[in-house]
Design a protein around this motif. Sequence first.
Motif, PDB file in Angstrom:
ATOM      1  N   VAL A 116       0.842  -1.201   0.000  1.00 12.97           N
ATOM      2  CA  VAL A 116       0.000   0.000   0.000  1.00 12.97           C
ATOM      3  C   VAL A 116       0.878   1.252   0.000  1.00 12.97           C
ATOM      4  N   TYR A 144      -8.062  -0.914   0.107  1.00 10.28           N
ATOM      5  CA  TYR A 144      -7.215  -1.533  -0.909  1.00 10.28           C
ATOM      6  C   TYR A 144      -7.394  -3.046  -0.892  1.00 10.28           C
ATOM      7  N   ALA A 159      -1.247  -4.824  -4.100  1.00 11.49           N
ATOM      8  CA  ALA A 159      -2.327  -3.969  -3.613  1.00 11.49           C
ATOM      9  C   ALA A 159      -2.872  -3.122  -4.756  1.00 11.49           C
ATOM     10  N   GLU A 161      -6.360  -0.240  -5.424  1.00 13.11           N
ATOM     11  CA  GLU A 161      -7.469   0.467  -4.798  1.00 13.11           C
ATOM     12  C   GLU A 161      -8.777  -0.279  -5.062  1.00 13.11           C
ATOM     13  N   ASP A 165      -9.566  -2.894  -9.245  1.00 10.68           N
ATOM     14  CA  ASP A 165      -8.795  -4.132  -9.201  1.00 10.68           C
ATOM     15  C   ASP A 165      -8.538  -4.643 -10.616  1.00 10.68           C
TER      16      ASP A 165
END
Length: 175
Positions: A116, A144, A159, A161, A165
């Motif tokens: 992240v 996330y 990761a 958001e 994806d």
Amino acid sequence: MINKTLYCFLRLTEGDARERSDALFREALDAFWQKTGNLPEEVRRTPKGKPYFPSGRAYISVTHTGSLYACAFAELPLGIDAERADESRPRIAEEKFSPEERALPFSFVWCAKEAVAKLVGEGLSITNQVAVRDGFAEYGGKRYILRERLLGSYRLLIAAEEGRDFDGVQTLSEE
């Protein structure tokens, strides 16, 4: 329309992957350009060291630990991190993890925090502010999604958001 494919270059090396990271990064770039048909372009780095394409055409994230090197490319922002799956650092967990996070495997939580941090471009200074749960993380009012993959003795986390994806993953190298 945005291509929601994640392109991932993975390589297990002899010895420490950090020692070969520049050469492996160039190899990953070449594989990405060849696979996507994109024309090569210069890669720059932010003041905090995050690699990026000035065109904004794709995002890049890199990790290396032990003998594992991984580089991911996508048209959506992403962060990637890896650690040995059996990694355990009780002092770090006590200092940086919440009680809920300490109930999860150390390598999962640490990889999630770093992935992240890489995604948002803030570096390790924000790891205490990233809240990790099983399957997702939260930071700065955003959620996330975490994609996990075990590679031999390594845990790899990507990761993205929530709501942005990836539809699929294409490997750019032999593992």
